[in-house]
Design a protein around this motif. Structure first.
Motif, PDB file in Angstrom:
ATOM      1  N   LYS A 289      48.783 -59.787  21.028  1.00  0.00           N
ATOM      2  CA  LYS A 289      47.477 -59.843  20.268  1.00  0.00           C
ATOM      3  C   LYS A 289      47.436 -61.287  19.716  1.00  0.00           C
ATOM      4  O   LYS A 289      46.550 -61.644  19.368  1.00  0.00           O
ATOM      5  CB  LYS A 289      47.544 -58.696  19.256  1.00  0.00           C
ATOM      6  CG  LYS A 289      47.220 -57.282  20.030  1.00  0.00           C
ATOM      7  CD  LYS A 289      47.313 -56.134  18.980  1.00  0.00           C
ATOM      8  CE  LYS A 289      47.101 -54.982  19.411  1.00  0.00           C
ATOM      9  NZ  LYS A 289      47.022 -53.900  18.695  1.00  0.00           N
ATOM     10  N   ALA A 292      46.766 -63.956  21.742  1.00  0.00           N
ATOM     11  CA  ALA A 292      45.288 -64.011  22.419  1.00  0.00           C
ATOM     12  C   ALA A 292      44.367 -64.296  21.353  1.00  0.00           C
ATOM     13  O   ALA A 292      43.409 -65.160  21.453  1.00  0.00           O
ATOM     14  CB  ALA A 292      45.055 -62.350  22.694  1.00  0.00           C
ATOM     15  N   ALA A 293      44.789 -63.956  20.043  1.00  0.00           N
ATOM     16  CA  ALA A 293      43.779 -64.355  18.783  1.00  0.00           C
ATOM     17  C   ALA A 293      44.034 -65.920  18.927  1.00  0.00           C
ATOM     18  O   ALA A 293      42.825 -66.480  18.540  1.00  0.00           O
ATOM     19  CB  ALA A 293      44.345 -63.558  17.597  1.00  0.00           C
ATOM     20  N   GLN A 294      45.156 -66.263  19.097  1.00  0.00           N
ATOM     21  CA  GLN A 294      45.332 -67.940  18.813  1.00  0.00           C
ATOM     22  C   GLN A 294      44.550 -68.625  19.736  1.00  0.00           C
ATOM     23  O   GLN A 294      43.858 -69.345  19.730  1.00  0.00           O
ATOM     24  CB  GLN A 294      46.745 -68.151  19.133  1.00  0.00           C
ATOM     25  CG  GLN A 294      47.659 -67.821  17.650  1.00  0.00           C
ATOM     26  CD  GLN A 294      48.878 -68.268  17.987  1.00  0.00           C
ATOM     27  OE1 GLN A 294      49.497 -68.394  19.055  1.00  0.00           O
ATOM     28  NE2 GLN A 294      49.959 -67.803  16.760  1.00  0.00           N
ATOM     29  N   ASN A 295      44.567 -68.244  21.172  1.00  0.00           N
ATOM     30  CA  ASN A 295      43.778 -68.630  22.104  1.00  0.00           C
ATOM     31  C   ASN A 295      42.408 -68.752  21.818  1.00  0.00           C
ATOM     32  O   ASN A 295      41.672 -69.673  22.053  1.00  0.00           O
ATOM     33  CB  ASN A 295      44.020 -67.876  23.409  1.00  0.00           C
ATOM     34  CG  ASN A 295      45.533 -67.935  24.044  1.00  0.00           C
ATOM     35  OD1 ASN A 295      46.308 -69.279  23.668  1.00  0.00           O
ATOM     36  ND2 ASN A 295      46.311 -67.227  24.651  1.00  0.00           N
ATOM     37  N   GLN A 296      41.933 -67.484  21.315  1.00  0.00           N
ATOM     38  CA  GLN A 296      40.421 -67.192  21.142  1.00  0.00           C
ATOM     39  C   GLN A 296      40.175 -68.103  20.022  1.00  0.00           C
ATOM     40  O   GLN A 296      38.996 -68.763  19.871  1.00  0.00           O
ATOM     41  CB  GLN A 296      40.095 -65.779  20.708  1.00  0.00           C
ATOM     42  CG  GLN A 296      38.755 -65.557  20.435  1.00  0.00           C
ATOM     43  CD  GLN A 296      38.144 -65.660  21.661  1.00  0.00           C
ATOM     44  OE1 GLN A 296      38.284 -65.321  22.774  1.00  0.00           O
ATOM     45  NE2 GLN A 296      36.600 -66.008  21.475  1.00  0.00           N
ATOM     46  N   GLY A 297      40.971 -68.269  19.104  1.00  0.00           N
ATOM     47  CA  GLY A 297      40.848 -69.320  17.823  1.00  0.00           C
ATOM     48  C   GLY A 297      40.786 -70.458  18.232  1.00  0.00           C
ATOM     49  O   GLY A 297      39.766 -71.612  17.797  1.00  0.00           O
ATOM     50  N   LYS A 299      39.942 -71.749  21.089  1.00  0.00           N
ATOM     51  CA  LYS A 299      38.590 -71.806  22.006  1.00  0.00           C
ATOM     52  C   LYS A 299      37.384 -72.191  20.779  1.00  0.00           C
ATOM     53  O   LYS A 299      36.430 -72.886  21.111  1.00  0.00           O
ATOM     54  CB  LYS A 299      38.503 -70.557  22.846  1.00  0.00           C
ATOM     55  CG  LYS A 299      36.966 -70.686  23.827  1.00  0.00           C
ATOM     56  CD  LYS A 299      36.874 -69.686  24.747  1.00  0.00           C
ATOM     57  CE  LYS A 299      35.825 -69.852  25.419  1.00  0.00           C
ATOM     58  NZ  LYS A 299      35.919 -68.628  26.746  1.00  0.00           N
ATOM     59  N   THR A 300      37.400 -71.122  20.065  1.00  0.00           N
ATOM     60  CA  THR A 300      36.100 -71.121  19.058  1.00  0.00           C
ATOM     61  C   THR A 300      36.146 -72.445  18.289  1.00  0.00           C
ATOM     62  O   THR A 300      35.439 -72.854  17.811  1.00  0.00           O
ATOM     63  CB  THR A 300      36.551 -69.732  17.929  1.00  0.00           C
ATOM     64  OG1 THR A 300      36.609 -68.589  18.846  1.00  0.00           O
ATOM     65  CG2 THR A 300      35.409 -69.968  17.099  1.00  0.00           C
TER      66      THR A 300
END
Length: 381
Positions: A289, A292-297, A299-300
């Motif tokens: 998780k 995934a959060a890091q990847n999403q972060g 990207k954002t």
């Protein structure tokens, strides 16, 4: 059985079953040694039997005969003569020990010619007795406590049913005279006792029997010691077996506890392993998780960086403009005060007014300003 005056003198001492003696008017002379064995005599009839009663102190004339209650003696005090207590020919089946104890001065006790079969242990408490006559009874045994009669010197056990003597007999250290004739003694005791036909033989009998009983006492003591030793050995073996049993039980309990502890340890390890596995899985999920959060972060963040930069620049420019406007307003206010109020002549306003006028002239000279002024004039018109 009755004996008349015609009986032969030589047979008079042998009639031991005689119950009634009728002398009538005959001149019959009796000697104490001839009639001392007539134990069953209870009455006699006489006319001139002077002095016969001295040979039978417990027998009265037929007309004055008093029957004694079987097994019980009344008026014991009347039976005492000096130190002698005569209870012979009394049909006793037991010895009245309690009553006899009340007369400690009566050291000679005659219990001959009764129906005694045993003596109670309490009889041996009559330690004051020196001489006891128990002849012509039905005694089958003597009490083991007989050795307590420490003062006993003379003991007559003639004509009873004794087969052996108690081991405690060896404690009669004062015994000097003993008669055991006419008893069904066991062979070794009979051999030790020998005959008792006169004073010397009876004394020898006492000495030999005491010696014999001392040997038996020693053998009994040794046997008792062997028995006690054997019992102690058996007890020790029993205790050893008990200790071995207890040791085995303790070992079994210890083993059981160890097994139980090992089982609990394994269960605990299994639980810990399960918890560790669960924790590992949870950690992996959390890491997943997080990634995934890091990847999403990321990207954002990559998308929002230009906006952030623009936002910062806008904020800085806006702040700068506000400061500039504030400065302008401040300066304008000061200039307004110095130009329009009476303060223009003050010392701090004079330089400001001069600078203001020079600035206005300079600004008017600028083409841009002239264009702005022109547009404002056009707007008014």
């Amino acid at each position: 059985m009755a004996l008349t005056a015609g009986a032969h003198p030589e047979t008079r001492h042998a009639v031991t079953q005689l119950r009634l003696l009728a002398r009538a008017s005959n001149d019959v002379d009796f000697h104490p040694l001839q009639v001392r064995n007539i134990c069953e005599l209870t009455a006699f009839n006489y006319t001139t039997a002077v002095g016969l009663d001295r040979f039978f102190p417990s027998v009265t004339s037929e007309e004055q005969h008093i029957n004694m209650i079987k097994g019980k003696v009344e008026n014991i005090k009347d039976k005492i003569d000096g130190n002698e207590l005569d209870l012979s020919l009394s049909n006793l089946t037991e010895v009245p020990v309690k009553e006899l104890a009340a007369f400690p001065k009566a050291t000679f006790l005659d219990l001959s010619c009764n129906n005694l079969t045993t003596l109670t242990p309490e009889f041996c408490s009559l330690t004051h007795l020196i001489k006891i006559d128990l002849s012509k009874n039905q005694l089958v045994c003597l009490p083991e406590e007989i050795g307590q009669l420490m003062n006993l010197q003379h003991l007559d056990l003639y004509n009873n049913k004794l087969k052996q003597l108690p081991v405690g007999f060896s404690q009669l250290k004062s015994l000097k005279w003993l008669d055991l004739k006419d008893n069904p003694l066991e062979s070794t005791l009979a051999k030790a006792a020998g005959d008792c036909l006169d004073e010397k033989q009876c004394k020898q009998c006492a000495s030999r029997v005491l010696q014999h009983m001392k040997v038996l006492q020693e053998e009994a003591d040794k046997e008792r010691e062997r028995r006690l030793l054997k019992e102690r050995e058996q007890e020790m073996k029993k205790e050893a077996k008990q200790r071995e049993k207890e040791a085995r039980e303790r070992e079994a309990q210890k083993k059981k506890k160890a097994e139980e502890k090992e089982r609990k340890r394994k269960e605990y390890q299994a639980q810990m392993a399960a918890l560790a596995a669960q924790e590992q899985q949870k950690k992996k999920r959390e890491e997943k998780k997080k990634r995934a959060a890091q990847n999403q972060g990321k990207k954002t963040a990559s998308e929002s960086v230009p906006k952030a930069k623009r936002s910062i620049c806008s904020l800085f420019f806006s702040l700068l403009i506000k400061l500039l406007l504030l400065l302008i307003v401040g300066v304008s206010s000061v200039l307004a005060v110095c130009q329009l109020t009476e303060l223009r002549k003050e010392a701090f306003c004079v330089p400001l007014n001069i600078h203001f006028e020079e600035t206005v002239r300079w600004a008017q000279g600028l083409e841009v300003v002239q264009q702005v002024i022109q547009k404002m004039s056009d707007f008014r018109t």
